[in-house]
Structure formats: C-alpha cells, structure tokens
Design a protein around this motif. Structure first.
Motif, mmCIF file in Angstrom:
data_model
loop_
_atom_site.group_PDB
_atom_site.id
_atom_site.type_symbol
_atom_site.label_atom_id
_atom_site.label_comp_id
_atom_site.label_asym_id
_atom_site.label_seq_id
_atom_site.Cartn_x
_atom_site.Cartn_y
_atom_site.Cartn_z
ATOM 1 N N LYS A 172 25.421 41.541 10.265
ATOM 2 C CA LYS A 172 25.476 41.358 11.518
ATOM 3 C C LYS A 172 25.519 39.791 11.848
ATOM 4 N N ALA A 173 24.821 38.970 11.021
ATOM 5 C CA ALA A 173 24.874 37.471 10.902
ATOM 6 C C ALA A 173 26.442 37.145 10.716
ATOM 7 N N GLN A 174 27.211 37.812 10.218
ATOM 8 C CA GLN A 174 28.540 37.643 9.966
ATOM 9 C C GLN A 174 29.685 38.377 10.570
ATOM 10 N N ASN A 175 29.231 38.911 11.784
ATOM 11 C CA ASN A 175 29.858 39.532 12.583
ATOM 12 C C ASN A 175 30.702 40.686 12.273
ATOM 13 N N MET A 176 30.187 41.300 11.207
ATOM 14 C CA MET A 176 30.547 42.300 10.422
ATOM 15 C C MET A 176 30.153 43.780 11.046
ATOM 16 N N THR A 177 30.840 44.613 11.024
ATOM 17 C CA THR A 177 30.664 46.092 11.328
ATOM 18 C C THR A 177 29.985 46.944 10.112
ATOM 19 N N PRO A 178 28.502 47.164 10.312
ATOM 20 C CA PRO A 178 27.868 47.967 9.345
ATOM 21 C C PRO A 178 28.535 49.017 8.808
ATOM 22 N N GLU A 179 29.211 50.110 9.524
ATOM 23 C CA GLU A 179 29.731 51.239 9.136
ATOM 24 C C GLU A 179 30.896 51.014 8.186
ATOM 25 N N ARG A 180 31.434 49.807 7.911
ATOM 26 C CA ARG A 180 32.495 49.774 6.756
ATOM 27 C C ARG A 180 31.818 49.373 5.543
ATOM 28 N N HIS A 181 30.606 49.143 5.510
ATOM 29 C CA HIS A 181 29.791 48.815 4.334
ATOM 30 C C HIS A 181 28.709 49.622 3.849
#
Length: 310
Positions: free
Chosen positions: A251-260
């Motif tokens: 989340k600190a990198q503004n990424m979507t957790p579902e993709r990882h």
C-alpha cells in the motif's frame, strides 16, 4: 501449511528502487540481492530490459549487467528476461550470449520478449522518426528465427570456413527461453525448441491455468525435440514476517494487493502451493516489488527456508 512437492524459485528484478537512491547505487543493491539469492539456493536471477524516461533507471539493456552478476555469484543462473528482440540485431545478441555461456558454463539464460517498446527508443535504434511499434512488430518473427539460427546451426553459419564463427567454435549456447503473458507463444517455443516462461502479473496477463494446453505442448515438444521443455511461472510478490507488514509495503507504493502474492510465511506457502497445483509448474520466478533491500532479502530467507531451497 502442508508439505508440497519440490518447487524451485528464481528471481526477476526490474532495477526499480526508491527515489532517494541513484542509478549506480541501485546496481550495488541488485548485486547484493543477487548474491543473497545465490547463497539461499535460488535457481535463477533474471533482469529485465526497459527503455523508460526514468532518471533513476539503472540500466536499459541488461546485457552489460549479466557478466557482473555471474561473476559475483557461484551457482545461480543469470539471464535476461527478456531481450526486446525487436530493437536488437540478432547476430550481436548471439555473439554476446554465446561467449557469456562459455565464460560461465551452464549458468546463462537468454530470454526473448516480444513486448512493446518506448517509441522514441525505436526511433533511436532505427535512426528514423517514421517508425513505431507496428513497424517493429513486423520484424520480430524473422529476428527470433535468425537469433536461434545463429546459436543453434553453427555448421551452417561456418559454411566450411567461408562463413563466420560465433565464438567459441563448438562452444555451448545459453538456455533459450520464450517469454509471454499468455500461451500464445507456445507454438514459437515448440518450433524453435525453446523453454517457456509465463508471466501472470504483467498488465493484461492471462491468468487462466490452461493446463490442457500446457499438457499438449509438453507432449508435442517431447515428440519433436526428444526432451521436455523447462517451463516456469513469473509472479509478483514477497513473503514477510507478518501479513500486515506485507500489506503495508504494498500500500505504501500505491499498489493493488490483489495483483501480488504476499503474506506471512504460512499464507505465502499456501498461496504458492495453490499456484503450483493450478498451473502445473514446478518453478516460480518472483518479482519482489519492495524497494527496500532488507525487506527483499528477508523475503528470500523466508522462501528459502519454507521450500527447502538449500
């Protein structure tokens, strides 16, 4: 957490890091990361090719990095994932990777990618402004064919002493890989006798398992080439001490957790085991999106212990 079939792990690195580190420091970071992966029993360390307008880009063409990484490691395979063949001369790529394959026997991988390229990079390569990805795409099939020809058909290239040698003469060639975000390139891998690496984390990737297609490919490959292909699955993710920490990093990198594929050791193990069964692949190539070296090495340590890589 249950006991799973043996799974190998490799590493994929894009060279992207936090903004408070310069490009040469990123290379030092990648070197330490590769050395840790080697010590912890990982199978491969692949680096990507990108031509971006990014002032922190540590490299664009990965080829100069490969002998550096191979030189500071002992066992892990080092490779490009992959060479953007559309903007390269196949003969030059063949000469570079064949020599590396013999300087570091059994440890060099050559992955070929058919991805789109920054249009300005295409113009720089072609020295023309009237070219784009459509122009490049038209050249790719012939370039891939020629690259494999230069590496595999040594006697045809030699022409009884009237042609050319790609040194060393009668030397070993690297492991050859076709890369894709679906199974659309399986026919090309079958035709050329290449291994295959499939990404499920790139934008637009096909995330369906398609096991039937994979079984047919393996059978046809064995019949045509007398051996089974190496096939792996490229994912994005990491293992952290707690799932909360993993979520925080993403989340600190503004990424979507579902993709990882992320989580604490138990959760990560279970997720990887599911992917192993779903895709029928015994090697995972992991791209860790964390920008922090300590977090990335900690993830390697957890994975090495979980899956008994050493």
């Amino acid at each position: 957490m249950t006991t799973a079939k043996k799974i190998s792990f490799g590493v994929l690195d894009f060279g992207y890091r936090a903004k408070n580190i310069n490009s040469l420091s990123i290379i030092e970071d990648v070197i330490e990361y590769a050395s840790s992966a080697d010590d912890l029993g990982f199978s491969r360390f692949w680096i990507s090719e990108h031509h971006d307008p990014n002032a922190l880009l540590a490299w664009s063409n990965p080829q100069p990095m490969i002998p550096i990484l191979a030189g500071i490691t002992k066992n892990i395979k080092i490779g490009a994932a992959g060479v953007l063949i559309g903007i390269h001369n196949p003969y030059h790529v063949a000469t570079q990777f064949k020599l590396l394959s013999n300087l570091f026997p059994g440890r060099i991988d050559l992955g070929v990618a058919r991805s789109v390229v920054n249009p300005f990079a295409i113009q720089c390569v072609e020295q023309r402004e009237d070219v784009d990805n459509n122009t490049m795409w038209e050249t790719i099939p012939e370039k891939i064919k020629n690259l494999f020809h230069y590496l595999v058909d040594e006697d045809e290239i030699y022409k009884n002493g009237t042609g050319v040698v790609i040194p060393p003469y009668k030397g070993a060639i690297p492991d050859l890989w076709m890369l894709g975000s679906s199974y659309k390139s399986l026919d090309k891998a079958l035709e050329l006798g290449a291994n295959f690496s499939r990404s499920i984390f790139h934008p637009g990737s096909d995330k369906e398992s398609r096991l039937d297609e994979l079984h047919i490919f393996r059978e046809q490959y064995l019949a045509k080439h007398g051996r089974l292909p190496k096939i792996n699955l490229s994912i994005s993710g990491f293992c952290s001490k707690t799932s909360q920490k993993a979520q925080k990093i993403i989340k600190a990198q503004n990424m979507t957790p579902e993709r990882h594929t992320i989580g604490c050791p138990n959760k990560f193990f279970d997720e990887i085991s599911k992917q192993h069964e779903m895709f029928g692949i015994d090697e995972i190539i992991l791209m860790n999106p964390s920008h922090n070296l300590t977090d990335r090495i900690e993830s390697l340590q957890f994975i090495s212990e979980l899956f008994h890589l050493n």
